[in-house]
Scaffold this active site. Structure first.
Site, PDB file in Angstrom:
ATOM      1  N   LYS A 128       0.830  -1.207   0.000  1.00 17.39           N
ATOM      2  CA  LYS A 128       0.000   0.000   0.000  1.00 17.39           C
ATOM      3  C   LYS A 128       0.861   1.252   0.000  1.00 17.39           C
ATOM      4  CE  LYS A 128      -1.711   2.061   3.475  1.00 17.39           C
ATOM      5  NZ  LYS A 128      -1.448   3.286   4.281  1.00 17.39           N
ATOM      6  N   ASP A 146      -6.104   1.581   1.114  1.00 13.57           N
ATOM      7  CA  ASP A 146      -6.059   1.825   2.552  1.00 13.57           C
ATOM      8  C   ASP A 146      -7.379   1.376   3.169  1.00 13.57           C
ATOM      9  OD1 ASP A 146      -7.912   3.741   1.854  1.00 13.57           O
ATOM     10  OD2 ASP A 146      -6.608   5.456   2.262  1.00 13.57           O
TER      11      ASP A 146
END
Length: 203
Positions: A128, A146
């Site tokens: 991420k 996220d």
């Protein structure tokens, strides 16, 4: 709902304005690339606003400090995980001067390979964070997943938890399909989803 947001001219203009900033970062110097790396390390397991505040507090001092001094600065800035992130940032500062050259050379050829390189070689960075970093320096073909984006996926009835690389890639594949259907780059899709859930664009 998401389609209507993507088609909203004012919101789309704001997102595209952010995209232009990302593309300008790609041409910027090492200082900008390092700043984005610091931001993405701090954003992991923290809110963007908290990470951004702490980054601005420490950025002009970090290159001249040891791990303990970085930890103290982070604590002063109100950052929660100051000891752990100080360890990551102390290691990251040794990359200063090589971040842009090393990563750009890979990312210009293959963005997924660049993400793999970052996640493997830079402490405190996962898929991420690596995707977030690459997007912020102008590479828009990777999904930033996220908690807001994960909630969006789960609300579609797809129970992904992102506990493995395989699950991240599966979620990214889904988001890529959605982005293609909406005629928007997958690296910008999170900005629309984030706006849908928070009514802001900050990232």
């Amino acid at each position: 709902m998401l389609r209507s947001l993507v088609l909203n001219e004012k919101l789309r203009a704001r997102v595209l304005e952010r995209a232009e900033e990302f593309l300008l970062n790609n041409k910027a110097d090492e200082e900008v690339w390092f700043r984005e790396l610091v931001l993405c390390i701090l954003t992991s397991n923290s809110s963007f606003i908290s990470a951004y505040k702490s980054m601005n507090y420490i950025l002009d001092k970090i290159l001249y400090m040891d791990e303990k001094e970085i930890s103290i600065l982070l604590q002063e800035s109100g950052y929660r995980f100051y000891n752990l992130k100080a360890k990551y940032l102390y290691r990251a500062k040794n990359l200063y001067g090589k971040v842009k050259k090393t990563i750009k050379e890979i990312a210009d050829k293959d963005q997924m390979q660049a993400r793999e390189f970052i996640a493997t070689h830079i402490y405190g960075i996962g898929y991420k964070e690596a995707s977030h970093f690459l997007r912020n320096v102008g590479y828009l073909d990777l999904a930033i997943i996220d908690r807001h984006i994960l909630r969006f996926i789960n609300n579609l009835g797809i129970p992904i938890k992102l506990k493995s690389k395989r699950e991240y890639l599966l979620a990214e594949s889904l988001l890529r399909s959605i982005a293609n259907n909406l005629n928007v780059q997958v690296g910008l899709l999170d900005l629309f989803i984030f706006f849908k859930q928070t009514n802001t664009i900050v990232k």
